[in-house]
Design a protein around this motif. Structure first.
Motif, PDB file in Angstrom:
ATOM      1  N   ASN A 300      36.169  49.942 -13.023  1.00 53.62           N
ATOM      2  CA  ASN A 300      35.422  48.983 -12.199  1.00 53.62           C
ATOM      3  C   ASN A 300      36.341  47.919 -11.608  1.00 53.62           C
ATOM      4  N   TRP A 301      37.314  47.482 -12.402  1.00 55.19           N
ATOM      5  CA  TRP A 301      38.267  46.466 -11.941  1.00 55.19           C
ATOM      6  C   TRP A 301      39.114  46.997 -10.771  1.00 55.19           C
ATOM      7  N   ILE A 302      39.565  48.231 -10.890  1.00 56.29           N
ATOM      8  CA  ILE A 302      40.373  48.826  -9.821  1.00 56.29           C
ATOM      9  C   ILE A 302      39.564  48.951  -8.529  1.00 56.29           C
ATOM     10  N   ASP A 303      38.273  49.219  -8.666  1.00 59.96           N
ATOM     11  CA  ASP A 303      37.411  49.384  -7.490  1.00 59.96           C
ATOM     12  C   ASP A 303      37.048  48.060  -6.825  1.00 59.96           C
ATOM     13  N   LEU A 304      37.240  46.947  -7.533  1.00 57.52           N
ATOM     14  CA  LEU A 304      36.883  45.637  -6.987  1.00 57.52           C
ATOM     15  C   LEU A 304      37.796  45.273  -5.820  1.00 57.52           C
ATOM     16  N   ASP A 305      37.217  44.666  -4.805  1.00 54.37           N
ATOM     17  CA  ASP A 305      37.996  44.157  -3.673  1.00 54.37           C
ATOM     18  C   ASP A 305      38.290  42.688  -3.951  1.00 54.37           C
ATOM     19  N   LEU A 306      39.393  42.435  -4.623  1.00 59.09           N
ATOM     20  CA  LEU A 306      39.712  41.091  -5.089  1.00 59.09           C
ATOM     21  C   LEU A 306      40.695  40.403  -4.150  1.00 59.09           C
ATOM     22  N   ILE A 307      40.403  39.160  -3.813  1.00 58.68           N
ATOM     23  CA  ILE A 307      41.315  38.342  -3.000  1.00 58.68           C
ATOM     24  C   ILE A 307      41.556  37.040  -3.760  1.00 58.68           C
ATOM     25  N   TYR A 308      42.808  36.792  -4.097  1.00 56.35           N
ATOM     26  CA  TYR A 308      43.156  35.574  -4.840  1.00 56.35           C
ATOM     27  C   TYR A 308      43.814  34.558  -3.908  1.00 56.35           C
ATOM     28  N   PRO A 309      43.762  33.272  -4.288  1.00 53.86           N
ATOM     29  CA  PRO A 309      44.545  32.283  -3.534  1.00 53.86           C
ATOM     30  C   PRO A 309      46.034  32.628  -3.632  1.00 53.86           C
ATOM     31  N   LYS A 310      46.783  32.361  -2.580  1.00 55.44           N
ATOM     32  CA  LYS A 310      48.223  32.647  -2.579  1.00 55.44           C
ATOM     33  C   LYS A 310      48.922  31.741  -3.586  1.00 55.44           C
ATOM     34  N   MET A 311      49.654  32.348  -4.521  1.00 56.28           N
ATOM     35  CA  MET A 311      50.377  31.589  -5.537  1.00 56.28           C
ATOM     36  C   MET A 311      51.676  31.049  -4.948  1.00 56.28           C
ATOM     37  N   GLN A 312      51.901  29.758  -5.145  1.00 56.51           N
ATOM     38  CA  GLN A 312      53.149  29.150  -4.710  1.00 56.51           C
ATOM     39  C   GLN A 312      54.254  29.436  -5.717  1.00 56.51           C
ATOM     40  N   ALA A 313      55.488  29.448  -5.236  1.00 54.10           N
ATOM     41  CA  ALA A 313      56.643  29.531  -6.127  1.00 54.10           C
ATOM     42  C   ALA A 313      57.290  28.164  -6.233  1.00 54.10           C
ATOM     43  N   ASN A 314      57.788  27.866  -7.403  1.00 53.17           N
ATOM     44  CA  ASN A 314      58.447  26.589  -7.642  1.00 53.17           C
ATOM     45  C   ASN A 314      59.725  26.478  -6.801  1.00 53.17           C
ATOM     46  N   ASN A 315      59.944  25.313  -6.223  1.00 53.40           N
ATOM     47  CA  ASN A 315      61.209  25.015  -5.554  1.00 53.40           C
ATOM     48  C   ASN A 315      62.157  24.485  -6.632  1.00 53.40           C
ATOM     49  N   ILE A 316      62.979  25.369  -7.180  1.00 49.49           N
ATOM     50  CA  ILE A 316      63.775  25.027  -8.358  1.00 49.49           C
ATOM     51  C   ILE A 316      64.753  23.879  -8.099  1.00 49.49           C
ATOM     52  N   PRO A 317      65.519  23.866  -6.998  1.00 48.35           N
ATOM     53  CA  PRO A 317      66.411  22.713  -6.774  1.00 48.35           C
ATOM     54  C   PRO A 317      65.672  21.378  -6.757  1.00 48.35           C
ATOM     55  N   GLU A 318      64.495  21.344  -6.111  1.00 44.74           N
ATOM     56  CA  GLU A 318      63.717  20.100  -6.069  1.00 44.74           C
ATOM     57  C   GLU A 318      63.210  19.720  -7.463  1.00 44.74           C
ATOM     58  N   THR A 319      62.770  20.721  -8.225  1.00 42.97           N
ATOM     59  CA  THR A 319      62.270  20.457  -9.580  1.00 42.97           C
ATOM     60  C   THR A 319      63.365  19.895 -10.467  1.00 42.97           C
ATOM     61  N   LEU A 320      64.567  20.475 -10.398  1.00 41.80           N
ATOM     62  CA  LEU A 320      65.661  19.987 -11.239  1.00 41.80           C
ATOM     63  C   LEU A 320      66.114  18.593 -10.804  1.00 41.80           C
ATOM     64  N   GLU A 321      66.112  18.338  -9.511  1.00 37.71           N
ATOM     65  CA  GLU A 321      66.442  16.987  -9.043  1.00 37.71           C
ATOM     66  C   GLU A 321      65.429  15.980  -9.590  1.00 37.71           C
ATOM     67  N   TYR A 322      64.162  16.366  -9.559  1.00 41.84           N
ATOM     68  CA  TYR A 322      63.096  15.518 -10.113  1.00 41.84           C
ATOM     69  C   TYR A 322      63.286  15.334 -11.620  1.00 41.84           C
ATOM     70  N   LEU A 323      63.661  16.418 -12.306  1.00 40.42           N
ATOM     71  CA  LEU A 323      63.855  16.353 -13.758  1.00 40.42           C
ATOM     72  C   LEU A 323      64.965  15.373 -14.124  1.00 40.42           C
ATOM     73  N   PHE A 324      66.100  15.481 -13.458  1.00 37.61           N
ATOM     74  CA  PHE A 324      67.230  14.600 -13.803  1.00 37.61           C
ATOM     75  C   PHE A 324      66.944  13.151 -13.407  1.00 37.61           C
ATOM     76  N   ASP A 325      66.224  12.959 -12.303  1.00 36.33           N
ATOM     77  CA  ASP A 325      65.827  11.588 -11.917  1.00 36.33           C
ATOM     78  C   ASP A 325      64.851  11.008 -12.918  1.00 36.33           C
ATOM     79  N   THR A 326      63.896  11.852 -13.385  1.00 35.03           N
ATOM     80  CA  THR A 326      62.906  11.433 -14.368  1.00 35.03           C
ATOM     81  C   THR A 326      63.573  11.039 -15.688  1.00 35.03           C
ATOM     82  N   TYR A 327      64.591  11.792 -16.070  1.00 35.30           N
ATOM     83  CA  TYR A 327      65.283  11.535 -17.338  1.00 35.30           C
ATOM     84  C   TYR A 327      66.002  10.174 -17.314  1.00 35.30           C
ATOM     85  N   LYS A 328      66.495   9.803 -16.128  1.00 35.33           N
ATOM     86  CA  LYS A 328      67.228   8.529 -16.018  1.00 35.33           C
ATOM     87  C   LYS A 328      66.299   7.322 -16.112  1.00 35.33           C
TER      88      LYS A 328
END
Length: 329
Positions: A300-328
């Motif tokens: 039944n699951w395979i037969d379902l016509d499922l549409i999900y919201p588009k998943m974003q990917a993390n911007n790793i350089p921005e996240t790490l910049e935020y992490l090191f700024d947060t730590y300071k």
């Protein structure tokens, strides 16, 4: 800069995330990894300098946690010794991905840390929970690995400090196709719990990744794979859909690729129940008990016509910049 990175190895997700972050972190300095727990089945390509048995998960036969096995394998005295021996003051920054030993060591040595990972998102009351909350589950999520600062990762931005999931470069660079097979990754299930259901739908091809498999082989409509990141990524990129637990990393990558997802959260695992609640909000079907009708559920699951919201990917350089700024701060 010297960086200490603690990984909770109660599964493969934390390690997979650390391996993705490692080349980006190298731009900031040298990194020593601490591996806590022994549930992983991945080939760990990281400079692991410190290890501890820590607290590991143990599963019952068909989809649940074995709390007795978990408790009897916890060694409080050893955990205390391991925390005491970590030379955290030798490092400029402590990054903790939900490891209690590192949190304890920070408290003992009066050192700050930043918690980076999925579990950090549960500090927010806006992060989805199941209809029936667990007092014990909430206590574990909030107090198992406390940190003064938190950067959470989740399917959606439920709060200001919650960022998108970290998606592997190989997944981002891929061109997903549909070769009509179903990828299966359910580490809390033994082989004989599900094999009959898969065999009863011979028209569907399954790629089943199991810790107990050493060599890839095919029997009937099931191809059995060892747990291997490259083989798993290839299967996921080319599948029609994936049947997996209520974890975070695998559903995130599947949704990023636009694949169908059927989630079976580990029984009595509160974090997975919370993730299942979040997945349901995204339109992902969730199965809480696997019974004799599981083959029908799959069809039944395979037969379902499922549409999900588009998943974003993390911007790793921005996240790490935020992490090191947060730590300071």
């Amino acid at each position: 800069m010297k960086i200490f990175y603690a990984i909770q190895a109660t599964g493969n997700g934390h390690i997979s995330r650390a391996m993705q972050l490692y080349p980006y972190l190298q731009k900031y300095g040298t990194i020593d990894f601490f591996l806590s727990g022994n549930n992983t089945s991945l080939d760990i390509k990281l400079p692991v300098k410190y290890k501890s048995k820590g607290c590991s998960l143990h599963y019952s036969k068909c989809g649940g946690l074995d709390y007795w096995d978990i408790v009897k394998n916890i060694k409080p005295r050893q955990i205390y010794k391991d925390a005491e021996s970590l030379p955290l003051k030798d490092y400029d920054i402590i990054i903790n991905d939900f490891d209690s030993i590192t949190s304890l060591a920070c408290k003992m040595q009066n050192v700050n840390s930043v918690q980076l990972g999925h579990q950090a998102s549960f500090i927010s009351t806006h992060t989805p929970r199941p209809e029936k909350k667990s007092l014990m589950g909430e206590m574990i999520l909030k107090h198992y690995a406390p940190s003064r600062k938190n950067i959470g990762l989740h399917f959606e931005k439920y709060d200001s400090f919650i960022l998108p999931p970290i998606i592997k470069d190989e997944i981002i660079a891929s061109e997903p196709t549909n070769l009509k097979h179903i990828t299966v990754y359910l580490p809390s299930f033994d082989k004989d719990c599900l094999e009959k259901a898969f065999n009863s739908i011979p028209g569907i091809q399954f790629h089943w990744f199991l810790n107990t498999v050493e060599q890839t082989h095919k029997i009937g409509n099931i191809t059995y794979f060892p747990v291997n990141q490259k083989k798993f990524n290839k299967s996921l990129i080319t599948c029609e859909g994936i049947i997996t637990g209520g974890g975070f990393e695998t559903p995130s990558e599947a949704l990023y690729l636009g694949k169908k997802v059927l989630s079976i959260p580990i029984r009595n695992h509160y974090e997975q129940e919370c993730n299942a609640a979040a997945l349901k909000k995204l339109g992902v079907p969730v199965v809480y008990e696997v019974g004799d009708d599981f083959n029908t559920i799959i069809e039944n699951w395979i037969d379902l016509d499922l549409i999900y919201p588009k998943m974003q990917a993390n911007n790793i350089p921005e996240t790490l910049e935020y992490l090191f700024d947060t730590y300071k701060d």
